[in-house]
Design a protein around this motif. Structure first.
Motif, PDB file in Angstrom:
ATOM      1  N   LEU A   9      10.153  -0.016  -3.775  1.00 52.23           N
ATOM      2  CA  LEU A   9       9.345  -1.085  -3.971  1.00 52.23           C
ATOM      3  C   LEU A   9       7.970  -0.831  -4.350  1.00 52.23           C
ATOM      4  N   SER A  13       6.451  -1.849  -8.189  1.00 54.04           N
ATOM      5  CA  SER A  13       5.283  -2.427  -8.079  1.00 54.04           C
ATOM      6  C   SER A  13       4.075  -1.718  -8.701  1.00 54.04           C
ATOM      7  N   CYS A  49       6.803  -6.542  -2.360  1.00 56.07           N
ATOM      8  CA  CYS A  49       6.175  -5.238  -1.869  1.00 56.07           C
ATOM      9  C   CYS A  49       5.167  -5.900  -0.731  1.00 56.07           C
TER      10      CYS A  49
END
Length: 171
Positions: A9, A13, A49
């Protein structure tokens, strides 16, 4: 398992702002559906996230950690800025060279995942997360993720380990 999900994540991100720029290019060229899809995907990655970082408080082991140094690390990587802006160098969204785009994104994702560069994450920065390079008294360097603005090493004492070299403030 949690560590792998956290790393994935964080990497995704960190790459997500590329999608925001592509969304702008797609919108400008009349591809509204593509633009909205990219915006939703980027927002979803950032939200996932952020939830992961927030939930880490109850999911990972807490321990005391003594820092010897701390410095800001969340606005430093010019290579990512160039990647984020690269879609603007195309004339139109329909003329994007996917044969170049996909390998470039894959290489940057791989570099991010293996080079511990996923602390450069402007979308998480926008929602209040900060990234710091910290060193232990033994001389090992880590990235610390926190909602605090750190001014000295005494501000953080309880942390958890998200990934091999990423700690999260649990204080």
């Amino acid at each position: 398992m949690f560590s792998r999900v956290a790393k994935l994540l964080l990497v995704l991100s960190a790459i997500a702002p590329v999608g925001l720029v592509y969304a702008w290019v797609a919108f400008r060229d009349g591809y509204l559906g593509v633009a909205i899809s990219l915006l939703i995907a980027c927002g979803l990655l950032t939200a996932l996230c952020a939830v992961l970082l927030s939930r880490a408080r109850s999911l990972i082991e807490r321990f005391n950690f003594q820092f010897s140094t701390v410095e800001a690390a969340d606005r430093e990587n010019i290579a990512f800025m160039l990647l984020y802006l690269s879609p603007l160098f195309t004339a139109e969204f329909g003329q994007l060279n996917l044969d170049l785009l996909i390998p470039t994104l894959a290489i940057f994702s791989l570099m991010t995942a293996t080079g511990y560069n996923y602390h450069f994450n402007p979308l998480l920065g926008l929602i209040g997360w900060h990234f710091y390079k910290v060193s232990s008294v033994e001389g090992v360097s880590y990235v610390l993720v926190t909602k605090k603005q750190i001014r000295n090493t005494a501000q953080i004492s309880n942390v958890g380990q998200l990934t091999e070299y990423i700690l999260i403030d649990l204080g």
